[in-house]
Every structure is written in structure tokens, then in C-alpha cells.
Design a protein around this motif. Structure first.
Motif: not given
Length: 179
Positions: A52-78
Motif C-alpha cells: 500500500a506504500h511507495p518505495g522499495p520493499k524487502g524480503e528476508a529468509f532466515m535459516s531456521a524458516d523457509a517463509r519470507a519475512l516481508k518489509f514495507c521499506s528497505t530501512a526496516e529490512l536493514l
């Protein structure tokens, strides 16, 4: 050699071969591909609707979990990835290549590996969380972005929690939709 001795001898050879085979190179790890951002996906950190928002988004995959963790901004991802407990568990992450997609509605086909991107820090564009980092697959595209929006180029490994905390002029990333 008696039949029983021969059996144990062959069984021992087979066991030794299996042990030695396990010492070789392991098969390359298959990384999960980025998952499309669905309209109802919420940010792993703040709970806002990602798409629902502008700008780049991100996804992270942690070694213990195969599902994508999604982030509404690169600032939150990083910021999430720079936390020591998360950094140690990271398998891989993706960000939108802003040289290949529109700022206001980034396309899922434009995801690139977060570690391989170059980032523009301190630019004038706003994302879902206010100021954010603009990732690019190509340094020339990042330099062209800087000509229009300011900022400086930093690599993935050079991004610090202090820089992320100062994205908005000293405040931590805020929940805003200002554009």
C-alpha cells in the motif's frame, strides 16, 4: 576368507566409503526465490500493509524458516538484519532494484539479492516509513538517481544501525506515508 568374515569386511568397506563420501563437498544450498508481495501482506516489523506504500520493499529468509519475512521499506529490512540475533540467522534477503522499477509501485520482478545491491543513502525520496535507502543492481543507475535526488552510495556491508537511525535527520524511521 570365510563367508562371515568376508561379509563384515565388505560391510566395513561400505561404511568407510559412506563416511568418506560425507566428508566431501556438500551440495550447493538452494535459496528460496523472492515471493510476490500480495495485497494483504503485512510488514514483519510494523504490521503495515506492504504493497500500500511507495518505495522499495524487502524480503528476508532466515535459516531456521523457509517463509519470507516481508518489509514495507528497505530501512526496516536493514534495521531488522543489523540486529545481531537476526544477522546470525539470515539465509538471504531481497530488495527492489529501483533502477528497474517504478518508485510508487515497485514490481516483484525487480527483486535482487540485498547483499549484491548498492544503496543510495540520504536522498530526497520517501518510502512507506519516510526516508529509506534506495537499492540498485547497477552503480550507474544509482549515480543517475543521485543527480536527481541527492544522497551517496553505500554497500550492503557498510550500512550501520547508526546510519539507519539517522535516515530522517536523527530520528528513527517513522510510520508515515508522506511522499
Amino acid at each position: 576368507m570365510p563367508r562371515l568374515s568376508r561379509f563384515f569386511f565388505l560391510a566395513g568397506l561400505l561404511a568407510a566409503a559412506l563416511v568418506l563420501a560425507g566428508c566431501g563437498e556438500s551440495a550447493p544450498e538452494t535459496l528460496a526465490a523472492p515471493e510476490p508481495i500480495a495485497s494483504g501482506d503485512s510488514c514483519h516489523v510494523c504490521g503495515m500493509t506492504v504493497a500500500a506504500h511507495p518505495g522499495p520493499k524487502g524480503e528476508a529468509f532466515m535459516s531456521a524458516d523457509a517463509r519470507a519475512l516481508k518489509f514495507c521499506s528497505t530501512a526496516e529490512l536493514l534495521t531488522f538484519l543489523r540486529q545481531p540475533e537476526n544477522e546470525a540467522q539470515l539465509s538471504h534477503a531481497y530488495v527492489h532494484d529501483m533502477g528497474a522499477t517504478d518508485w510508487n509501485s515497485p514490481a516483484d520482478e525487480a527483486f535482487i539479492r540485498a547483499r549484491e545491491a548498492v544503496y543510495v543513502l540520504g536522498h530526497s525520496r520517501r518510502g512507506s516509513m519516510g526516508h529509506t535507502l534506495a537499492p540498485f543492481a547497477d552503480k550507474n543507475a544509482a549515480e543517475a538517481f543521485i543527480k536527481d535526488h541527492g544522497g551517496k552510495i553505500v554497500g550492503f556491508d557498510d550500512i550501520t544501525l547508526e546510519q539507519l537511525a539517522n535516515l530522517g535527520g536523527g530520528a528513527t524511521p517513522s510510520h508515515t506515508t508522506s511522499r
